[in-house]
Design a protein around this motif. Structure first.
Motif, PDB file in Angstrom:
ATOM      1  N   GLY A  98       0.853  -1.147   0.008  1.00  0.00           N
ATOM      2  CA  GLY A  98       0.134   0.108   0.149  1.00  0.00           C
ATOM      3  C   GLY A  98       0.735   1.220  -0.009  1.00  0.00           C
ATOM      4  O   GLY A  98       0.345   2.412  -0.411  1.00  0.00           O
ATOM      5  N   LEU A  99       2.166   1.196   0.486  1.00  0.00           N
ATOM      6  CA  LEU A  99       2.958   2.477   0.565  1.00  0.00           C
ATOM      7  C   LEU A  99       3.447   2.909  -0.705  1.00  0.00           C
ATOM      8  O   LEU A  99       4.003   3.836  -0.958  1.00  0.00           O
ATOM      9  N   THR A 100       3.530   1.790  -1.716  1.00  0.00           N
ATOM     10  CA  THR A 100       4.044   1.974  -2.938  1.00  0.00           C
ATOM     11  C   THR A 100       3.231   3.115  -3.826  1.00  0.00           C
ATOM     12  O   THR A 100       3.891   3.998  -4.299  1.00  0.00           O
ATOM     13  N   PRO A 101       2.124   2.923  -3.975  1.00  0.00           N
ATOM     14  CA  PRO A 101       1.306   3.892  -4.780  1.00  0.00           C
ATOM     15  C   PRO A 101       1.259   5.411  -4.009  1.00  0.00           C
ATOM     16  O   PRO A 101       1.286   6.472  -4.771  1.00  0.00           O
ATOM     17  N   LEU A 102       1.212   5.255  -2.745  1.00  0.00           N
ATOM     18  CA  LEU A 102       1.290   6.441  -2.018  1.00  0.00           C
ATOM     19  C   LEU A 102       2.284   7.290  -2.049  1.00  0.00           C
ATOM     20  O   LEU A 102       2.245   8.516  -2.294  1.00  0.00           O
ATOM     21  N   ALA A 103       3.503   6.771  -2.217  1.00  0.00           N
ATOM     22  CA  ALA A 103       4.898   7.632  -2.508  1.00  0.00           C
ATOM     23  C   ALA A 103       4.783   8.144  -3.858  1.00  0.00           C
ATOM     24  O   ALA A 103       5.165   9.307  -3.596  1.00  0.00           O
ATOM     25  N   GLU A 104       4.340   7.484  -4.843  1.00  0.00           N
ATOM     26  CA  GLU A 104       4.232   8.213  -6.108  1.00  0.00           C
ATOM     27  C   GLU A 104       3.225   9.320  -5.995  1.00  0.00           C
ATOM     28  O   GLU A 104       3.274  10.555  -6.552  1.00  0.00           O
ATOM     29  N   ARG A 105       2.019   9.220  -5.176  1.00  0.00           N
ATOM     30  CA  ARG A 105       0.950  10.239  -5.222  1.00  0.00           C
ATOM     31  C   ARG A 105       1.513  11.496  -4.688  1.00  0.00           C
ATOM     32  O   ARG A 105       0.782  12.437  -4.858  1.00  0.00           O
ATOM     33  N   VAL A 106       2.396  11.040  -3.426  1.00  0.00           N
ATOM     34  CA  VAL A 106       2.880  12.462  -2.696  1.00  0.00           C
ATOM     35  C   VAL A 106       3.638  13.192  -3.490  1.00  0.00           C
ATOM     36  O   VAL A 106       3.557  14.623  -3.698  1.00  0.00           O
ATOM     37  N   SER A 107       4.346  12.528  -4.431  1.00  0.00           N
ATOM     38  CA  SER A 107       5.158  13.418  -5.483  1.00  0.00           C
ATOM     39  C   SER A 107       4.521  14.119  -6.579  1.00  0.00           C
ATOM     40  O   SER A 107       4.782  15.146  -6.784  1.00  0.00           O
ATOM     41  N   PHE A 108       3.212  13.567  -6.790  1.00  0.00           N
ATOM     42  CA  PHE A 108       2.379  13.974  -7.700  1.00  0.00           C
ATOM     43  C   PHE A 108       1.602  15.291  -7.280  1.00  0.00           C
ATOM     44  O   PHE A 108       1.567  16.316  -7.894  1.00  0.00           O
ATOM     45  N   LEU A 109       1.213  14.996  -5.863  1.00  0.00           N
ATOM     46  CA  LEU A 109       0.424  16.367  -5.101  1.00  0.00           C
ATOM     47  C   LEU A 109       1.335  17.456  -4.911  1.00  0.00           C
ATOM     48  O   LEU A 109       0.999  18.413  -5.193  1.00  0.00           O
ATOM     49  N   THR A 110       2.807  17.211  -4.578  1.00  0.00           N
ATOM     50  CA  THR A 110       3.495  18.308  -4.169  1.00  0.00           C
ATOM     51  C   THR A 110       3.901  19.092  -5.805  1.00  0.00           C
ATOM     52  O   THR A 110       3.964  20.291  -5.638  1.00  0.00           O
ATOM     53  N   VAL A 287      -1.508  11.265   6.244  1.00  0.00           N
ATOM     54  CA  VAL A 287      -2.195  10.439   7.505  1.00  0.00           C
ATOM     55  C   VAL A 287      -2.351   8.910   7.024  1.00  0.00           C
ATOM     56  O   VAL A 287      -1.876   7.998   7.836  1.00  0.00           O
ATOM     57  N   VAL A 288      -2.571   8.627   5.927  1.00  0.00           N
ATOM     58  CA  VAL A 288      -2.634   7.000   5.593  1.00  0.00           C
ATOM     59  C   VAL A 288      -1.335   6.377   5.356  1.00  0.00           C
ATOM     60  O   VAL A 288      -0.878   5.374   5.842  1.00  0.00           O
ATOM     61  N   ILE A 289      -0.255   7.247   4.880  1.00  0.00           N
ATOM     62  CA  ILE A 289       1.239   6.662   5.080  1.00  0.00           C
ATOM     63  C   ILE A 289       1.462   6.413   6.520  1.00  0.00           C
ATOM     64  O   ILE A 289       2.427   5.429   6.753  1.00  0.00           O
ATOM     65  N   SER A 290       1.070   7.443   7.201  1.00  0.00           N
ATOM     66  CA  SER A 290       1.637   7.301   8.806  1.00  0.00           C
ATOM     67  C   SER A 290       1.060   5.861   9.380  1.00  0.00           C
ATOM     68  O   SER A 290       1.560   5.308  10.172  1.00  0.00           O
ATOM     69  N   PRO A 320      13.195  -0.498   1.047  1.00  0.00           N
ATOM     70  CA  PRO A 320      13.440   0.391   0.101  1.00  0.00           C
ATOM     71  C   PRO A 320      13.027   0.219  -1.201  1.00  0.00           C
ATOM     72  O   PRO A 320      12.512   1.128  -2.105  1.00  0.00           O
ATOM     73  N   ILE A 321      13.251  -1.192  -1.583  1.00  0.00           N
ATOM     74  CA  ILE A 321      12.697  -1.601  -2.999  1.00  0.00           C
ATOM     75  C   ILE A 321      11.041  -1.411  -3.173  1.00  0.00           C
ATOM     76  O   ILE A 321      10.676  -0.891  -4.257  1.00  0.00           O
ATOM     77  N   VAL A 322      10.402  -1.665  -2.317  1.00  0.00           N
ATOM     78  CA  VAL A 322       8.888  -1.521  -2.299  1.00  0.00           C
ATOM     79  C   VAL A 322       8.488  -0.247  -2.102  1.00  0.00           C
ATOM     80  O   VAL A 322       7.536   0.297  -2.914  1.00  0.00           O
ATOM     81  N   GLY A 323       9.125   0.402  -0.998  1.00  0.00           N
ATOM     82  CA  GLY A 323       8.581   1.655  -0.839  1.00  0.00           C
ATOM     83  C   GLY A 323       9.034   2.875  -1.834  1.00  0.00           C
ATOM     84  O   GLY A 323       8.359   3.751  -2.037  1.00  0.00           O
TER      85      GLY A 323
END
Length: 445
Positions: A98-110, A287-290, A320-323
């Motif tokens: 679940g952390l994998t797409p969230l990390a990419e979406r944080v980059s998109f939102l910033t 919040v979800v990442i936390s 690190p690979i998955v995140g």
């Protein structure tokens, strides 16, 4: 689709031409955009109510606007598994996915927010949120006094970027462009290499100081003080690097303009969501990442026991690979297109950010929390980091690349992974720094 977004541009005060808006896009932005896909808003545009139409458009852009959207179901599954007491390894695995797409979406939102704030503030957002997942996991691990997990995961992120991401990029780029000479701008790589060497010195000195001391009890407190002082120096260097990157030498870190016009890429010439929508989504994603990070930290030992894999291997290799899978995939995609400047910017930029910002920040945060975390990553871990940085510095010294360089870096990563795979150091061992500091206090009393 532009007609749907034009009211948002006026409403949120977006100014400047599309060229001015694009100005300042970094390699991280370009890497993340390679995994995005255009959303078809035809059905959404037919919704009668404006607020509902905007919410559905944002939902489609944020959730379905990435090629990693298939992994989003892992998030509710992880929450259900935790609430209903499923196997702890399942909670760990689902949280990690679940952390994998969230990390990419944080980059998109910033990046979306940066369209309204300008490239400078956007660059600062990227500099602080670029590795938000690693930082949040580290803080939760610190709160549970799992200092080894913090050190392992941060070390693994640096090694993953330097050897796995960079090595795969150079190897794939060399194979795909075997008949062409691959070149890149050495100036950005030189700056990052210098900072990584500074970070390596700050990691090595506490280790050398501890090894040269008469006993661990007598050197624990001075080592902790040295680590905290070194962390402040590293943060000063990182702030100087941000000034160098965003103000005085911005042109060295901007993504090439021609990379933005690829047919298979997403041309981000205008924002697709509003400023406040992006801000609210960013807070929600954090919040979800936390929440998932807390699950990962709580269940990592259970996953280690069940799978028969050491915690050091899970933290240094798997996390690190998955995140960072989204960021890694973007770097490799641009290497296939013979755009190594972007690939190098992603790999070296992330490694520098973790080494010079996240690691010293964790040391200072642990100081505030009353937890004794130092920069001594032990001999095996520090030696692996040192050899990796030196190997990368030699690899990038001539400004050209071929697949053999990437292959060597990949083989180095495999050997280091094998080393930590056979390592069975228990996580719950008494922390030498804490026990040494307490003993030193008793002796002084």
């Amino acid at each position: 689709m532009a007609s749907l977004h034009e009211p948002w541009l006026v409403e949120n005060g977006l100014k400047g031409s599309s060229k001015e808006i694009r100005h300042g896009r970094t390699a991280h932005n370009m890497s993340s955009s390679s995994l995005r896909k255009k959303s078809d808003l035809t059905l959404v545009s037919k919704v009668r109510y404006a607020m509902l139409r905007q919410f559905l458009a944002n939902l489609q852009e944020v959730i379905l606007g990435t090629k990693l959207s298939v992994l989003f179901p892992a998030i509710p599954l992880a929450i259900v598994a935790e609430c209903y007491g499923f196997g702890r390894p399942w909670v760990f695995a689902l949280s990690l996915l679940g952390l994998t797409p969230l990390a990419e979406r944080v980059s998109f939102l910033t990046e979306q927010i940066a369209y309204y704030t300008g490239p400078t503030v956007g660059g600062l957002l990227n500099a602080t949120c670029g590795n938000a997942t690693e930082l949040i996991i580290a803080i939760f691990a610190l709160s549970q006094h799992k200092i080894d997990v913090v050190k392992y995961s941060l070390l693994g992120s640096v090694l993953s970027n330097l050897l796995l991401v960079l090595g795969t990029s150079l190897f794939c780029g060399g194979i795909a462009n075997i008949a062409r000479e691959q070149k890149y701008d050495r100036r950005q790589a030189d700056v990052n290499s210098l900072l990584l060497l500074l970070g390596l010195l700050c990691h090595s000195l506490p280790l050398l100081f501890r090894m040269s001391g008469a006993s661990a009890a007598l050197t624990a407190d001075p080592t902790l003080q040295l680590s905290r002082a070194s962390s402040i120096v590293m943060l000063i260097a990182y702030v100087s690097y941000i000034v160098f990157q965003l103000f005085t030498h911005r042109q060295l870190f901007e993504a090439p303009e021609e990379a933005e016009g690829d047919d298979d890429g997403i041309s981000e010439e205008e924002p697709v969501i509003g400023f406040w929508s992006g801000f609210i989504w960013l807070v929600g994603m954090t919040v979800v990442i936390s929440l998932l990070s807390e699950y990962v930290v709580e269940t990592i030992e259970d996953a280690s026991d069940t799978w028969g894999i050491s915690v050091s291997f899970i933290s240094i290799i798997l996390l690190p690979i998955v995140g960072n899978a989204a960021e890694h995939a973007g770097a490799i995609i641009f290497a296939f297109k013979n755009k190594l400047d972007i690939s190098l910017g992603v790999a070296l930029g992330s490694a520098t950010q973790i080494s010079m910002f996240v690691v010293p920040l964790c040391v200072l945060v642990s100081w505030i929390m009353g937890i004794n975390m130092d920069l001594n990553f032990n001999l095996l871990e520090t030696g692996s980091l040192a050899l990796s940085i030196i190997a990368v510095a030699f690899t990038l010294q001539d400004g050209t690349s071929h697949y053999m360089k990437g292959l060597v870096l990949l083989l180095l990563y495999i050997v280091i992974g094998a080393c930590f795979f056979v390592s069975k150091t228990p996580l719950n061992q008494v922390n030498i720094t804490n026990s040494g500091a307490e003993l030193a206090t008793i002796l002084r009393a």
